[in-house]
Design a protein around this motif. Structure first.
Motif, PDB file in Angstrom:
ATOM      1  N   ILE A 123       0.840  -1.196   0.000  1.00 18.49           N
ATOM      2  CA  ILE A 123       0.000   0.000   0.000  1.00 18.49           C
ATOM      3  C   ILE A 123       0.876   1.247   0.000  1.00 18.49           C
ATOM      4  O   ILE A 123       1.886   1.307   0.702  1.00 18.49           O
ATOM      5  CB  ILE A 123      -0.905   0.031   1.250  1.00 18.49           C
ATOM      6  N   HIS A 124       0.486   2.248  -0.767  1.00 22.76           N
ATOM      7  CA  HIS A 124       1.225   3.509  -0.696  1.00 22.76           C
ATOM      8  C   HIS A 124       0.270   4.691  -0.736  1.00 22.76           C
ATOM      9  O   HIS A 124      -0.883   4.567  -1.148  1.00 22.76           O
ATOM     10  CB  HIS A 124       2.250   3.612  -1.841  1.00 22.76           C
ATOM     11  N   CYS A 125       0.744   5.861  -0.267  1.00 25.10           N
ATOM     12  CA  CYS A 125       0.018   7.122  -0.453  1.00 25.10           C
ATOM     13  C   CYS A 125       1.072   8.150  -0.822  1.00 25.10           C
ATOM     14  O   CYS A 125       1.919   7.877  -1.666  1.00 25.10           O
ATOM     15  CB  CYS A 125      -0.792   7.481   0.793  1.00 25.10           C
ATOM     16  N   THR A 126       1.070   9.343  -0.206  1.00 25.88           N
ATOM     17  CA  THR A 126       2.119  10.314  -0.560  1.00 25.88           C
ATOM     18  C   THR A 126       3.249  10.345   0.461  1.00 25.88           C
ATOM     19  O   THR A 126       4.334  10.810   0.160  1.00 25.88           O
ATOM     20  CB  THR A 126       1.554  11.748  -0.694  1.00 25.88           C
ATOM     21  N   THR A 127       2.992   9.875   1.686  1.00 26.25           N
ATOM     22  CA  THR A 127       4.050   9.869   2.697  1.00 26.25           C
ATOM     23  C   THR A 127       4.155   8.521   3.406  1.00 26.25           C
ATOM     24  O   THR A 127       5.227   8.110   3.805  1.00 26.25           O
ATOM     25  CB  THR A 127       3.777  10.925   3.793  1.00 26.25           C
ATOM     26  N   GLY A 128       3.032   7.879   3.572  1.00 26.77           N
ATOM     27  CA  GLY A 128       3.003   6.619   4.303  1.00 26.77           C
ATOM     28  C   GLY A 128       1.965   6.633   5.410  1.00 26.77           C
ATOM     29  O   GLY A 128       1.625   5.591   5.954  1.00 26.77           O
ATOM     30  N   ALA A 129       1.461   7.824   5.745  1.00 26.49           N
ATOM     31  CA  ALA A 129       0.527   7.943   6.875  1.00 26.49           C
ATOM     32  C   ALA A 129      -0.791   7.211   6.577  1.00 26.49           C
ATOM     33  O   ALA A 129      -1.267   6.397   7.365  1.00 26.49           O
ATOM     34  CB  ALA A 129       0.265   9.402   7.194  1.00 26.49           C
ATOM     35  N   ARG A 130      -1.358   7.512   5.415  1.00 28.66           N
ATOM     36  CA  ARG A 130      -2.614   6.853   5.063  1.00 28.66           C
ATOM     37  C   ARG A 130      -2.384   5.374   4.765  1.00 28.66           C
ATOM     38  O   ARG A 130      -3.218   4.527   5.070  1.00 28.66           O
ATOM     39  CB  ARG A 130      -3.230   7.533   3.837  1.00 28.66           C
ATOM     40  N   ALA A 131      -1.232   5.107   4.145  1.00 31.84           N
ATOM     41  CA  ALA A 131      -0.913   3.711   3.823  1.00 31.84           C
ATOM     42  C   ALA A 131      -0.866   2.871   5.092  1.00 31.84           C
ATOM     43  O   ALA A 131      -1.340   1.737   5.123  1.00 31.84           O
ATOM     44  CB  ALA A 131       0.414   3.646   3.076  1.00 31.84           C
TER      45      ALA A 131
END
Lengths: 252, 191
Positions: free
Chosen positions: A212-220
């Motif tokens: 899983i990825h997003c733009t920083t890792g927080a949502r991921a």
């Protein structure tokens, strides 16, 4: 934690107890130093910086330490990865504190000192090594539980058989671009429609790895916890991801 | 009415000598909050999630919070919007109490409060400045780091000893013999 410990001390009969509720972060914020213990200096996942001269460092230094003389520290510190825990030492206390302040001002968060500096290390019988000085910083972040390494993630970007890449950014963000082979579902929708969404992914098999990825890792990370809860073989990427079309830059 | 309550809250918190405490991983519950003092204004209205914030995404407008103990421990995703108050308390790793309502089957945060810890009777708060003054004056006291050993190892206050909160019971004998000696505890800060 500390109020609980204080409570146990009260039960044990201690009468004179105080709690520094603001904690270690406030101590550092107040401009005071913190210290690394012997084991952390010897074996921690950290960067140890010797602020003394190259001559002194070559003659005797703390094992694994990298030489960055204070005189030129402002030109060299940026080789230290921003997320690395740092241990500073010197035989000059003022220079140690000055180097600490430089790093703090630059946004380094995990900095501790060796109590008593170089002399303090010697006093407690700390091991010393000698030989040509080391000036290169080598540090690798140890992955937290559930994290996928950038190398593994990049492998999956090239080979869809490795893992399914799940993008949990918003539709707006994805409209700018995405990793070509990734599947997309915004984080808030994932929670409602997880099973249905994942079932519909082509070639999805039980136990299939999901990165899983997003733009920083927080949502991921949040998505990872939800997927794991439902028994999926998921892990998440902590890295800055920016896409322009299918051209994505990923930086740790 | 709601406004009146929120204006009262800071006063009530002060009045009850409630102080913010440290990370308490183990004390999360999904039940309604038991306020330290029983006044109507202190009670959050409706259901709450109480626990440690795992993460917050402003882009997805989601908070993930770890609630429950032991077997019942789970993380819950709560949505929020611009009308959610106290969003600043939903900080990763910090304790929070999220009052929510169900909208379309999804929990929606209405008010977020800091999870407060109460100090045991007779225990007082000390500032970092005052601890520093005691150290500099070479006063006789024991400074105890209650965080996990790993955290202590990487960075601790000068002269502190490590007694992680979970091992406190077994390590009580490491405390001084004299029961009136000053003990100062600290951990990772308010949550």
């Amino acid at each position: 934690m500390s109020p609980k410990s204080a409570g146990q001390a009260v039960k044990a009969g201690y009468k004179n107890i105080q709690v520094m509720l603001a904690g270690e972060p406030a101590w550092i914020k107040a401009g005071y130093s913190t210290y690394a213990n012997y084991g952390f200096v010897c074996r921690g996942n950290n960067v140890i910086i010797d602020l003394r001269s190259p001559e002194k460092s070559a003659a005797a230094r703390v094992p694994r330490s990298v030489n960055m003389p204070f005189a030129s520290f402002e030109d060299t510190y940026d080789e230290i990865p921003i997320k690395a825990p740092i241990v500073l030492y010197s035989d000059n206390e003022e220079e140690t504190i000055a180097a600490l302040r430089i790093l703090q001002a630059e946004g380094y968060k995990k900095i501790s000192l060796i109590e008593g500096g170089f002399h303090g290390w010697k006093r407690v019988g700390g091991r010393l090594v000698k030989g040509p000085v080391v000036t290169d910083v080598h540090w690798q972040r140890i992955l937290a539980e559930g994290e996928v390494s950038l190398a593994e993630f990049e492998k999956a970007m090239k080979d869809p058989n490795e893992a399914i890449i799940l993008d949990v950014r918003t539709r707006d963000e994805v409209s700018e671009g995405k990793i070509e082979i990734s599947q997309h579902i915004p984080l808030d929708e994932l929670c409602k429609e997880m099973d249905q969404f994942i079932c519909n992914i082509k070639d999805m098999q039980k136990g299939q790895k999901i990165y899983i990825h997003c733009t920083t890792g927080a949502r991921a990370e949040m998505a990872y916890k939800e997927l794991k809860k439902r028994g999926y073989n998921a892990s998440y990427l902590v890295a800055e991801v920016e896409c322009d079309g299918n051209d994505c830059s990923i930086e740790e | 009415m709601k406004k009146n309550i929120s204006r009262l809250v800071p006063f009530l918190i002060m009045a009850s000598f409630l102080v913010s405490g440290c990370n308490q991983d183990t004390s999360s519950t999904v039940t309604t909050v038991k306020p330290a003092i029983t006044t109507q204004a202190e009670k959050p209205q409706g259901p709450v999630y109480k626990g440690k914030v795992v993460g917050r995404s402003n882009k997805a407008k989601q908070i993930s919070i770890a609630v429950g103990k032991g077997k019942d421990a789970k993380t819950i995703m709560v949505s929020f919007d611009e009308n959610t108050t106290g969003l600043e308390h939903a900080k990763k790793g910090h304790g929070a109490i999220i009052a929510y309502e169900m909208r379309d089957g999804v929990p929606f945060a209405t008010t977020i409060k800091q999870k407060l810890a109460k100090l045991p009777q007779g225990v007082t708060v000390i500032s970092p400045q005052d601890v520093k003054a005691l150290i500099d004056a070479d006063k006789d006291f024991l400074l105890v780091d209650s965080r996990p050993g790993k955290r202590y190892s990487a960075s601790h206050l000068p002269g502190a000893v490590s007694i992680p909160v979970c091992e406190m019971q077994e390590l009580l004998q490491n405390l001084p013999k004299h029961k009136d000696k000053l003990l100062i505890f600290y951990c990772g800060g308010p949550t």
